[in-house]
Design an enzyme around this catalytic site. Sequence first.
Site, PDB file in Angstrom:
ATOM      1  N   ASP A   1      -9.885 -29.503 -64.681  1.00 20.80           N
ATOM      2  CA  ASP A   1      -8.912 -28.496 -63.368  1.00 20.80           C
ATOM      3  C   ASP A   1      -7.637 -29.105 -62.978  1.00 20.80           C
ATOM      4  O   ASP A   1      -6.927 -27.960 -63.307  1.00 20.80           O
ATOM      5  CB  ASP A   1      -9.700 -28.401 -62.332  1.00 20.80           C
ATOM      6  CG  ASP A   1      -9.978 -26.946 -61.789  1.00 20.80           C
ATOM      7  OD1 ASP A   1      -8.761 -26.250 -61.831  1.00 20.80           O
ATOM      8  OD2 ASP A   1     -11.078 -25.877 -61.629  1.00 20.80           O
TER       9      ASP A   1
ATOM     10  N   HIS B   1      -4.532 -28.200 -65.109  1.00 28.94           N
ATOM     11  CA  HIS B   1      -3.115 -26.533 -65.286  1.00 28.94           C
ATOM     12  C   HIS B   1      -2.829 -27.422 -63.895  1.00 28.94           C
ATOM     13  O   HIS B   1      -1.284 -26.742 -64.593  1.00 28.94           O
ATOM     14  CB  HIS B   1      -4.317 -26.280 -64.087  1.00 28.94           C
ATOM     15  CG  HIS B   1      -5.589 -25.158 -64.425  1.00 28.94           C
ATOM     16  ND1 HIS B   1      -5.522 -24.064 -65.648  1.00 28.94           N
ATOM     17  CD2 HIS B   1      -7.221 -25.310 -64.423  1.00 28.94           C
ATOM     18  CE1 HIS B   1      -6.793 -24.144 -66.305  1.00 28.94           C
ATOM     19  NE2 HIS B   1      -7.388 -24.602 -65.456  1.00 28.94           N
TER      20      HIS B   1
ATOM     21  N   HIS C   1     -18.539 -25.165 -57.891  1.00 33.45           N
ATOM     22  CA  HIS C   1     -17.203 -25.753 -57.413  1.00 33.45           C
ATOM     23  C   HIS C   1     -16.296 -24.696 -57.038  1.00 33.45           C
ATOM     24  O   HIS C   1     -16.905 -23.410 -56.863  1.00 33.45           O
ATOM     25  CB  HIS C   1     -16.933 -25.376 -59.637  1.00 33.45           C
ATOM     26  CG  HIS C   1     -15.414 -25.458 -59.521  1.00 33.45           C
ATOM     27  ND1 HIS C   1     -15.577 -26.749 -60.550  1.00 33.45           N
ATOM     28  CD2 HIS C   1     -15.035 -25.003 -59.625  1.00 33.45           C
ATOM     29  CE1 HIS C   1     -14.004 -26.440 -60.488  1.00 33.45           C
ATOM     30  NE2 HIS C   1     -13.501 -25.239 -60.661  1.00 33.45           N
TER      31      HIS C   1
ATOM     32  N   HIS D   1     -12.514 -24.117 -54.893  1.00 32.29           N
ATOM     33  CA  HIS D   1     -11.079 -23.969 -54.720  1.00 32.29           C
ATOM     34  C   HIS D   1     -10.820 -24.425 -53.375  1.00 32.29           C
ATOM     35  O   HIS D   1     -11.029 -23.213 -52.866  1.00 32.29           O
ATOM     36  CB  HIS D   1     -10.464 -23.195 -55.484  1.00 32.29           C
ATOM     37  CG  HIS D   1     -10.619 -23.362 -57.173  1.00 32.29           C
ATOM     38  ND1 HIS D   1      -9.352 -24.114 -57.241  1.00 32.29           N
ATOM     39  CD2 HIS D   1     -10.959 -23.359 -58.117  1.00 32.29           C
ATOM     40  CE1 HIS D   1      -9.120 -24.861 -58.702  1.00 32.29           C
ATOM     41  NE2 HIS D   1     -10.617 -24.010 -59.471  1.00 32.29           N
TER      42      HIS D   1
ATOM     43  N   TYR E   1      -7.759 -15.486 -59.225  1.00 32.06           N
ATOM     44  CA  TYR E   1      -8.173 -17.238 -60.517  1.00 32.06           C
ATOM     45  C   TYR E   1      -6.739 -18.894 -60.080  1.00 32.06           C
ATOM     46  O   TYR E   1      -5.596 -17.862 -60.175  1.00 32.06           O
ATOM     47  CB  TYR E   1      -7.899 -16.689 -62.299  1.00 32.06           C
ATOM     48  CG  TYR E   1      -8.850 -17.066 -63.126  1.00 32.06           C
ATOM     49  CD1 TYR E   1     -10.039 -17.829 -62.901  1.00 32.06           C
ATOM     50  CD2 TYR E   1      -8.105 -18.008 -64.062  1.00 32.06           C
ATOM     51  CE1 TYR E   1     -10.965 -18.257 -63.739  1.00 32.06           C
ATOM     52  CE2 TYR E   1      -8.517 -18.305 -65.022  1.00 32.06           C
ATOM     53  CZ  TYR E   1     -10.163 -18.403 -64.798  1.00 32.06           C
ATOM     54  OH  TYR E   1     -10.725 -19.352 -65.765  1.00 32.06           O
TER      55      TYR E   1
HETATM   56  C1  LIG Z   1     -11.122 -22.143 -66.838  1.00 36.78           C
HETATM   57  C2  LIG Z   1     -11.206 -22.165 -65.528  1.00 36.78           C
HETATM   58  O1  LIG Z   1     -10.136 -23.098 -64.839  1.00 36.78           O
HETATM   59  C3  LIG Z   1     -12.613 -23.025 -65.022  1.00 36.78           C
HETATM   60  C4  LIG Z   1     -12.953 -23.261 -63.631  1.00 36.78           C
HETATM   61  O2  LIG Z   1     -12.083 -24.312 -63.392  1.00 36.78           O
HETATM   62  C5  LIG Z   1     -12.643 -22.322 -62.584  1.00 36.78           C
HETATM   63  O3  LIG Z   1     -13.155 -20.695 -63.374  1.00 36.78           O
HETATM   64  O4  LIG Z   1     -12.297 -22.648 -61.508  1.00 36.78           O
HETATM   65 MN   LIG Z   2     -11.252 -24.641 -61.004  1.00 37.58          MN
END
Ligand SMILES: C[C@H](O)CC(=O)C(=O)O
Ligand SMILES: [Mn+2]
Length: 341
Positions: free
Chosen positions: A18, A21, A198, A200, A289
């Site tokens: 991650d 990115h 997971h 963020h 996202y």
């Molecule tokens: C491909 C994405 O970055 C997967 C991920 O970590 C998310 O959806 O959060």
């Molecule tokens: Mn992620």
Amino acid sequence: MERKSNKPIRMTEVCLRDGSHALRHQITDAQVRRVVRELDDAGMHYVEVCHGDGLGGSTLQYGKSLINEMKLIEAAAMEAKRASIAVLLIPGIGTVHELKEAHSLGAGLVRVATHVTEADVSAQHIHFARELGMETVGFLMMAHMAPVEKLVEQAKLMESYGAQAVYVTDSAGALLPHQVRERIAALHESLKIEVGFHAHNNLSLAVANTLIAIEEGATRIDGSVRCLGAGAGNTQTEVLVSVLDRLGCDVGIDLYKMMDLAEDTIGPIIPQPIEINKGSLVLGYAGVYSSFLLHAQKAAKRFDLDARDILTELGRRKVVGGQEDMILDVAAELAKGKLGV
Ligand SMILES: C[C@H](O)CC(=O)C(=O)O
Ligand SMILES: [Mn+2]
């Protein structure tokens, strides 16, 4: 702390996937080696290593990697004595060929990731991974975009294909605490396999939401040391380990070693602070996202726009992972004045 599951908690460190990115996929093999060595020494259970968008993600659309991910996976596997090396695969971006290669280089676990309503596209890859003998996990992304019943239905599909755990993935960092609670509780009740979470940190809820997930039965937990992940980063590993320790929950990870790694090894790698600023906050607020942030900021510069306007429009259009090309489309439309802001 009260937990609905009595299984041990197993953590996956995602800073090398991650976090890719946030580093614009410019991670070097020397960095991977050092980070894996130190994570392994600290007792981390799984370390995920590959392009931020999963195997095969190194493209113009998602961002080119500096170093071929297979080289990074191989380097990671050579350093890890106890930890298992994990990879992520989004069917369509990555293929079974890349999975086979990653496995041959030492990857022991794969997370097959789909949009939260598209679990059916994971069947082939889950079957294949199980045949390879890999630990195989489903990863339902953008989990805020589906109601609880839909999420359960999709997780059950992944379970039926052979997944050994299914994650609720808050890709946009948009889930509120009660939404995490109801989602994890429903999965824990409905599935026979383990449940993962997971997060963020775009709304500053990652640690709190992760604790709720653990209370409700999640046993597979993601973190990124120093928050090195997309958007405002993930649940900060060393912070979560500290809080869990205070709550009497021992996950077998050495806290001081994680703190040293965060400060001395990850600190110098991070090009800009991973924090909640106006861009990452809009991700969580508008449900976008997290990995879209840097692409949107680049497009904003190119078209002389405010990245928040691009992100807000992307959220309004309910754009999902894989639709990165929409970022430029929206920016161009905004620049031409076709859309009101
Ligand atoms: C491909 C994405 O970055 C997967 C991920 O970590 C998310 O959806 O959060
Ligand atoms: Mn992620």
